[in-house]
Design a protein around this motif. Structure first.
Motif, PDB file in Angstrom:
ATOM      1  N   GLY A 115      21.427  -3.776  20.241  1.00 34.40           N
ATOM      2  CA  GLY A 115      21.342  -2.825  19.118  1.00 34.40           C
ATOM      3  C   GLY A 115      22.220  -3.241  17.953  1.00 34.40           C
ATOM      4  N   GLY A 116      23.418  -3.696  18.258  1.00 34.88           N
ATOM      5  CA  GLY A 116      24.331  -4.153  17.196  1.00 34.88           C
ATOM      6  C   GLY A 116      23.761  -5.352  16.459  1.00 34.88           C
ATOM      7  N   GLY A 117      23.227  -6.310  17.229  1.00 36.87           N
ATOM      8  CA  GLY A 117      22.649  -7.512  16.611  1.00 36.87           C
ATOM      9  C   GLY A 117      21.438  -7.161  15.760  1.00 36.87           C
ATOM     10  N   ILE A 118      20.624  -6.225  16.255  1.00 34.02           N
ATOM     11  CA  ILE A 118      19.426  -5.818  15.500  1.00 34.02           C
ATOM     12  C   ILE A 118      19.848  -5.141  14.195  1.00 34.02           C
ATOM     13  CG2 ILE A 118      17.456  -4.236  15.496  1.00 34.02           C
ATOM     14  CD1 ILE A 118      17.317  -4.757  18.587  1.00 34.02           C
ATOM     15  N   ALA A 119      20.840  -4.286  14.281  1.00 32.40           N
ATOM     16  CA  ALA A 119      21.331  -3.604  13.067  1.00 32.40           C
ATOM     17  C   ALA A 119      21.793  -4.643  12.045  1.00 32.40           C
ATOM     18  CB  ALA A 119      22.466  -2.667  13.424  1.00 32.40           C
ATOM     19  N   MET A 120      22.435  -5.708  12.506  1.00 33.08           N
ATOM     20  CA  MET A 120      22.937  -6.747  11.582  1.00 33.08           C
ATOM     21  C   MET A 120      21.783  -7.412  10.843  1.00 33.08           C
ATOM     22  SD  MET A 120      25.951  -8.541  13.843  1.00 33.08           S
ATOM     23  CE  MET A 120      26.419  -9.721  12.563  1.00 33.08           C
TER      24      MET A 120
ATOM     25  N   VAL B 145      21.247   0.916   7.456  1.00 34.77           N
ATOM     26  CA  VAL B 145      20.890   1.231   8.840  1.00 34.77           C
ATOM     27  C   VAL B 145      21.688   2.432   9.336  1.00 34.77           C
ATOM     28  CG1 VAL B 145      20.886   0.389  11.212  1.00 34.77           C
ATOM     29  CG2 VAL B 145      20.455  -1.198   9.348  1.00 34.77           C
ATOM     30  N   LYS B 146      21.010   3.367  10.003  1.00 34.41           N
ATOM     31  CA  LYS B 146      21.697   4.417  10.734  1.00 34.41           C
ATOM     32  C   LYS B 146      21.772   3.948  12.187  1.00 34.41           C
ATOM     33  CE  LYS B 146      21.230   8.633   8.057  1.00 34.41           C
ATOM     34  NZ  LYS B 146      21.243   8.056   6.769  1.00 34.41           N
ATOM     35  N   LEU B 147      22.982   3.857  12.708  1.00 38.08           N
ATOM     36  CA  LEU B 147      23.174   3.340  14.065  1.00 38.08           C
ATOM     37  C   LEU B 147      23.514   4.512  14.985  1.00 38.08           C
ATOM     38  CD1 LEU B 147      23.331   0.833  15.879  1.00 38.08           C
ATOM     39  CD2 LEU B 147      25.732   0.585  15.202  1.00 38.08           C
ATOM     40  N   LEU B 148      22.630   4.789  15.931  1.00 38.70           N
ATOM     41  CA  LEU B 148      22.785   5.982  16.766  1.00 38.70           C
ATOM     42  C   LEU B 148      23.217   5.605  18.180  1.00 38.70           C
ATOM     43  CD1 LEU B 148      22.268   9.027  17.420  1.00 38.70           C
ATOM     44  CD2 LEU B 148      19.916   8.406  17.944  1.00 38.70           C
ATOM     45  N   GLU B 149      24.254   6.291  18.667  1.00 40.32           N
ATOM     46  CA  GLU B 149      24.664   6.151  20.062  1.00 40.32           C
ATOM     47  C   GLU B 149      24.848   7.567  20.621  1.00 40.32           C
ATOM     48  OE1 GLU B 149      24.974   2.760  22.529  1.00 40.32           O
ATOM     49  OE2 GLU B 149      25.204   4.900  22.801  1.00 40.32           O
ATOM     50  N   MET B 150      25.009   7.622  21.949  1.00 43.16           N
ATOM     51  CA  MET B 150      25.181   8.942  22.564  1.00 43.16           C
ATOM     52  C   MET B 150      26.652   9.315  22.660  1.00 43.16           C
ATOM     53  SD  MET B 150      22.261  10.230  23.130  1.00 43.16           S
ATOM     54  CE  MET B 150      21.796   9.516  21.551  1.00 43.16           C
TER      55      MET B 150
ATOM     56  N   GLU C 241      32.796  -6.179   3.968  1.00 40.22           N
ATOM     57  CA  GLU C 241      32.900  -4.724   3.684  1.00 40.22           C
ATOM     58  C   GLU C 241      31.572  -4.189   3.158  1.00 40.22           C
ATOM     59  OE1 GLU C 241      36.253  -4.942   5.480  1.00 40.22           O
ATOM     60  OE2 GLU C 241      35.115  -3.141   4.997  1.00 40.22           O
ATOM     61  N   LYS C 242      30.937  -4.984   2.294  1.00 36.80           N
ATOM     62  CA  LYS C 242      29.650  -4.524   1.723  1.00 36.80           C
ATOM     63  C   LYS C 242      28.631  -4.318   2.849  1.00 36.80           C
ATOM     64  CE  LYS C 242      29.611  -6.592  -2.907  1.00 36.80           C
ATOM     65  NZ  LYS C 242      29.674  -8.053  -3.137  1.00 36.80           N
ATOM     66  N   ARG C 243      28.614  -5.249   3.786  1.00 39.55           N
ATOM     67  CA  ARG C 243      27.623  -5.133   4.867  1.00 39.55           C
ATOM     68  C   ARG C 243      27.964  -3.963   5.789  1.00 39.55           C
ATOM     69  NH1 ARG C 243      25.101 -11.118   5.844  1.00 39.55           N
ATOM     70  NH2 ARG C 243      25.398 -11.774   3.700  1.00 39.55           N
ATOM     71  N   MET C 244      29.247  -3.836   6.112  1.00 37.62           N
ATOM     72  CA  MET C 244      29.638  -2.723   6.977  1.00 37.62           C
ATOM     73  C   MET C 244      29.323  -1.378   6.319  1.00 37.62           C
ATOM     74  SD  MET C 244      30.564  -4.090   9.750  1.00 37.62           S
ATOM     75  CE  MET C 244      31.089  -2.613  10.618  1.00 37.62           C
ATOM     76  N   SER C 245      29.397  -1.362   4.980  1.00 41.34           N
ATOM     77  CA  SER C 245      29.130  -0.084   4.286  1.00 41.34           C
ATOM     78  C   SER C 245      27.656   0.298   4.365  1.00 41.34           C
ATOM     79  CB  SER C 245      29.538  -0.195   2.811  1.00 41.34           C
ATOM     80  OG  SER C 245      28.620  -1.090   2.153  1.00 41.34           O
ATOM     81  N   LEU C 246      26.815  -0.656   4.771  1.00 41.87           N
ATOM     82  CA  LEU C 246      25.373  -0.348   4.876  1.00 41.87           C
ATOM     83  C   LEU C 246      25.032   0.271   6.225  1.00 41.87           C
ATOM     84  CD1 LEU C 246      23.657  -3.461   3.200  1.00 41.87           C
ATOM     85  CD2 LEU C 246      23.652  -1.101   2.377  1.00 41.87           C
ATOM     86  N   ILE C 247      26.040   0.358   7.115  1.00 35.89           N
ATOM     87  CA  ILE C 247      25.784   0.909   8.459  1.00 35.89           C
ATOM     88  C   ILE C 247      26.371   2.323   8.504  1.00 35.89           C
ATOM     89  CG2 ILE C 247      26.155   0.639  10.948  1.00 35.89           C
ATOM     90  CD1 ILE C 247      26.625  -2.350  10.444  1.00 35.89           C
ATOM     91  N   ALA C 248      25.501   3.283   8.820  1.00 39.74           N
ATOM     92  CA  ALA C 248      25.979   4.676   8.947  1.00 39.74           C
ATOM     93  C   ALA C 248      25.902   5.052  10.417  1.00 39.74           C
ATOM     94  CB  ALA C 248      25.098   5.595   8.117  1.00 39.74           C
ATOM     95  N   PRO C 249      27.069   5.121  11.101  1.00 40.46           N
ATOM     96  CA  PRO C 249      27.053   5.479  12.526  1.00 40.46           C
ATOM     97  C   PRO C 249      26.775   6.970  12.703  1.00 40.46           C
ATOM     98  CG  PRO C 249      29.319   5.189  11.775  1.00 40.46           C
ATOM     99  CD  PRO C 249      28.441   4.880  10.607  1.00 40.46           C
ATOM    100  N   THR C 250      26.115   7.325  13.784  1.00 40.11           N
ATOM    101  CA  THR C 250      25.870   8.735  14.051  1.00 40.11           C
ATOM    102  C   THR C 250      25.655   8.970  15.539  1.00 40.11           C
ATOM    103  OG1 THR C 250      24.417  10.623  13.633  1.00 40.11           O
ATOM    104  CG2 THR C 250      23.373   8.463  13.655  1.00 40.11           C
ATOM    105  N   LEU C 251      25.931  10.210  15.942  1.00 36.90           N
ATOM    106  CA  LEU C 251      25.703  10.604  17.344  1.00 36.90           C
ATOM    107  C   LEU C 251      24.502  11.539  17.433  1.00 36.90           C
ATOM    108  CD1 LEU C 251      29.434  11.337  18.351  1.00 36.90           C
ATOM    109  CD2 LEU C 251      28.070   9.322  18.973  1.00 36.90           C
ATOM    110  N   SER C 252      23.852  11.775  16.281  1.00 37.67           N
ATOM    111  CA  SER C 252      22.801  12.796  16.290  1.00 37.67           C
ATOM    112  C   SER C 252      21.450  12.268  15.814  1.00 37.67           C
ATOM    113  CB  SER C 252      23.212  13.964  15.378  1.00 37.67           C
ATOM    114  OG  SER C 252      22.063  14.730  15.103  1.00 37.67           O
ATOM    115  N   TYR C 253      20.426  12.559  16.593  1.00 40.55           N
ATOM    116  CA  TYR C 253      19.054  12.188  16.199  1.00 40.55           C
ATOM    117  C   TYR C 253      18.682  12.853  14.873  1.00 40.55           C
ATOM    118  CZ  TYR C 253      17.434   9.813  20.457  1.00 40.55           C
ATOM    119  OH  TYR C 253      17.227   8.902  21.476  1.00 40.55           O
TER     120      TYR C 253
END
Ligand code: T1G
Length: 697
Positions: A306-311, A320-325, A356-368
């Motif tokens: 999942g991490g590699g795909i998000a990259m 990218v919104k990155l969702l985990e439980m 930093e620019k790339r990391m800023s494109l990832i929005a982590p979330t725990l909610s669908y």
């Protein structure tokens, strides 16, 4: 339709090359240029000539679709065209607005003057096709740019932007704006100033220590590209340019070119070049199918995959919104992504600012609830159907209409996954290969109900994220893993019969594979295969498997991640060290089987592994799971470490001759250990062999 346009602008004739898509210098275009030159010579009102290209390229070089066909050598050859330009009684100016590659650059080098637009891609990429510039590029380029620069361009094939040639003799002008207008003005000025007809061939190669530099380059080419003869041949051609009069240098270049173009390595590279482009064509999906916009993505699962795909999305500038439980899983995933980017920054591939620019494109979330507006969502959760079902039912609830629902499953039934939703037409398989942010292959699995625009969009997306997208139908293991399973079975059988894991690995690595089956299994995790085999034992009791791998797993030897597998590993190290524990386990297992170990040759090992792939590939082709043999080759070249200089399993079989492949399989069948039916040739293979045909036509 003529492939050139001829027009006069005042006293200057303009010959426009027009052979879409990139003005490949095929026979029709070459004939048109010679015809245009003849017209211009005959017209007393014409004082100068400009040659330019229509469309996206000045010229992408010789038309590689003509290779190995009579048209490629039919007169006027590219040599004849360039000699006609160079021998023109009126000045000829090349107007280069964009790509000038291979024969296209060689044609420009035959002109008396060259005007380029800034940003034009200039290259002699022939070496990437296993050949060398065969129309004077090795003789003329070193006469107009510094020897080091010319040698690097020819041996690497890498493109260079036109502005980098400022101060060299390659371009007389490098302009912004309309390069044809600039070339017309230049031509008129050259006539007014009576600047004559300068020829590149008359220039001298200046370099105080050419011989030493080229000898060093030759040694480097031989050691770095030991499986490819072309880089060294490129240097030899440049040595001829330095040592010999022009015509003799040209003769040497020709001799080297004609040798290279017939080599299996060149045929393999050209096959891969076309295979990559053919893979994106789906017969029943029109090339102009409207695509769904992909402006944002979501990834379910922040693990390794999942991490590699998000990259991949982030690298293409797609948020990218990155969702985990669980928060700790999310934090761990983000930390791994950041670490990967910081490693790239440490190696100078990007700046910390980029990180930093790339990391800023990832929005982590725990909610669908946060991912519903994404245009595509890729699920990368545990490879277990009940888990997939839970995820896809949830995605069906939360995702906006029209979102593409993609699964990263590596073997599970995409049709079954699609059926968990009310929108199976929006479901597709996107099988990434680990590490997902590195491996080029993306196996795109088309479900029975996958909509055509979803497939077309996913293929286009694979290009955007710089992957080689290859379409597969739905079957257990799709294309790559279904074939590798037969390869792994043969590897296990050969160890039962008498080979050691390290002998099998060494033999296939000598053939050119990046990694043999046992080192590969230790890397990927032996438990991954074990999990699939345990499922298979239930679903496919007819499929006989060697038991070595299971016995290794029963000892908890899952490979690098447990410090031991088929090999053992020092803590924190990846070097595969043969382990007497494994030797003993194999010996005992052979005794249980009542097998007297025998010596296997490397040749037998290699061909049992490769032909196991080929036979399964033939079944995949005849079932329509793969659309073409070159798709199978592209999967193996970009996802399984198959050596590029061999072109893929199906091309390799073609080069062996399918008749010989079938005969060799008969020899293997004579030793029925394991599964006597294993070596029954697939019907398609048997038919092609009987008809004297090949997989790749
Ligand atoms: N001949 C014929 N078709 C070509 C071609 C070529 N040289 N290059 C590309 N195409 C087709 C390609 O198959 C695709 O077709 C379409 O153009 C778009 O390609 C004597 C002997 C030029 C930088 O190696 O690097 O000259 O799929 O998707 O990304 O010394 O194509 O659309 O039907 O790649 O914009 C040396 C290889 C030949 C150049 C354009 N030249 N091409 O990139 O488009 S050997 C090359 C490229 C030679 C002489 C020797 C790129 C490009 P379709 P694309 P792109």
């Amino acid at each position: 339709m003529s492939q050139t346009q001829y027009a006069t602008h005042g006293d200057v004739a303009v010959i426009t090359m027009n052979n879409p898509p990139v003005n490949g210098l095929g026979h029709g275009l070459r004939t048109g240029i010679v015809e245009g030159l003849r017209r211009a010579q005959a017209d007393s009102a014409v004082k100068a000539i400009v040659i330019t290209g229509a469309g996206k390229a000045f010229s992408g070089g010789a038309d590689i679709r003509e290779f190995n066909t009579p048209a490629a050598l039919a007169e006027p050859s590219l040599h004849t065209v360039i000699r006609a330009i160079e021998g023109s009684a009126k000045p000829v100016v090349a107007a280069i607005h964009s790509v000038a590659m291979g024969g296209g650059l060689e044609l420009a080098l035959g002109c008396h003057f060259r005007v380029a637009a800034t940003g034009a891609q200039i290259a002699l990429p022939e070496v990437k096709l296993g050949i060398l510039p065969g129309a004077g590029g090795t003789q003329r380029l070193p006469r107009v740019v510094p020897l080091e620069m010319a040698t690097n361009m020819i041996v690497s094939g890498a493109p260079v932007k036109s502005e980098k040639f400022k101060g060299t003799k390659l371009f007389d002008e490098i302009v912004e704006g309309d390069v044809t207008e600039a070339a017309l003005a230049f031509a008129r000025k050259a006539v007014a100033e009576n600047r004559g007809l300068p020829k590149v061939r008359d220039l001298k190669i200046e370099h105080e220590d050419a011989e030493a530099f080229l000898q060093f380059s030759l040694n480097t080419a031989k050691s770095v590209a030991k499986n490819f003869p072309a880089p060294a041949a490129c240097v030899e051609a440049i040595q001829a340019a330095v040592r010999l009069p022009f015509e003799q240098g040209m003769a040497r270049e020709r001799e080297l070119f004609l040798h290279l173009v017939q080599t299996p390595e060149s045929k393999a590279l050209r096959h891969a070049f076309f295979g990559e482009r053919a893979a994106s064509k789906v017969p029943d999906v029109p090339a102009d199918t409207p695509l769904r916009a992909i402006k944002s993505a979501a990834v379910i699962g922040a693990g390794t995959m999942g991490g590699g795909i998000a990259m991949n999305f982030v690298n293409a500038g797609i948020p990218v919104k990155l969702l985990e439980m669980k928060q700790e899983a999310l934090d761990r995933g983000l930390a791994t992504i950041r670490k990967n980017y910081e490693n790239s920054a440490r190696k100078g591939r990007m700046t910390m600012d980029d990180v930093e620019k790339r990391m800023s494109l990832i929005a982590p979330t725990l909610s669908y609830d946060d991912i519903g507006q994404a245009d595509i969502v890729v699920e990368a959760v545990f490879e277990d159907m009940p888990v997939k079902e839970q995820v896809f039912r949830k995605l069906d609830e939360v995702m906006k209409p029209g979102a593409i629902l993609a699964t990263n499953t590596s073997t599970l039934d995409v049709n079954q996954i699609a059926a968990f939703t009310r929108r199976p037409q929006d479901v597709i398989g996107t099988h990434f290969f680990s590490p997902a942010n590195v491996m080029k292959l993306l196996e795109i699995v088309r479900g029975e109900k996958t909509a055509k625009d979803v497939l077309a969009t996913t293929l286009a997306l694979s290009k955007t994220i710089r992957k080689t997208g290859v379409v597969s139908g739905v079957c257990d293991g799709f294309i790559g893993n279904r074939m590798i399973e037969q390869y792994s079975r043969q590897a296990g059988y050969m160890v039962e019969e008498g080979a050691s894991p390290q002998q099998v690995d060494r033999a296939i690595e000598k053939f050119g594979f990046a990694m043999g089956p046992f080192r590969m299994s230790d890397l990927a995790g032996n438990d991954v295969g074990w999990y699939i085999r345990k499922r298979r034992y239930v679903e496919r009791p007819d499929m006989k498997y060697p038991k070595i791998a299971d016995k290794i797993c029963e000892l908890g030897r899952f490979g690098q991640k447990t410090g031991a597998g088929f090999y053992r590993y020092e803590p924190g190290k990846r070097d595969a060290i043969p382990d007497p524990v494994v030797d003993k386990l194999i010996e005992e297992h052979r005794k249980e089987l009542g097998l007297e170990p025998r010596k296997l040759s490397d040749d037998e090992i290699v061909h049992r592994l490769i032909f196991a792939l080929v036979n399964e590939g033939a079944k995949i082709l005849e079932e329509g799971i793969a659309m073409r043999a070159s798709d199978i080759d592209m999967i193996y070249l970009t996802g399984y470490g198959f050596p590029l200089f061999r072109g893929g399993p199906m091309l390799y079989a073609d080069q062996c001759g399918l008749y010989n492949v079938v005969n060799r399989m008969k020899d293997f069948a004579a030793n029925p250990h394991g599964d006597p039916s294993f070596w029954t040739p697939a019907p398609l293979l048997a038919k092609l062999a009987a008809d004297g045909k090949s997989f790749n036509g």
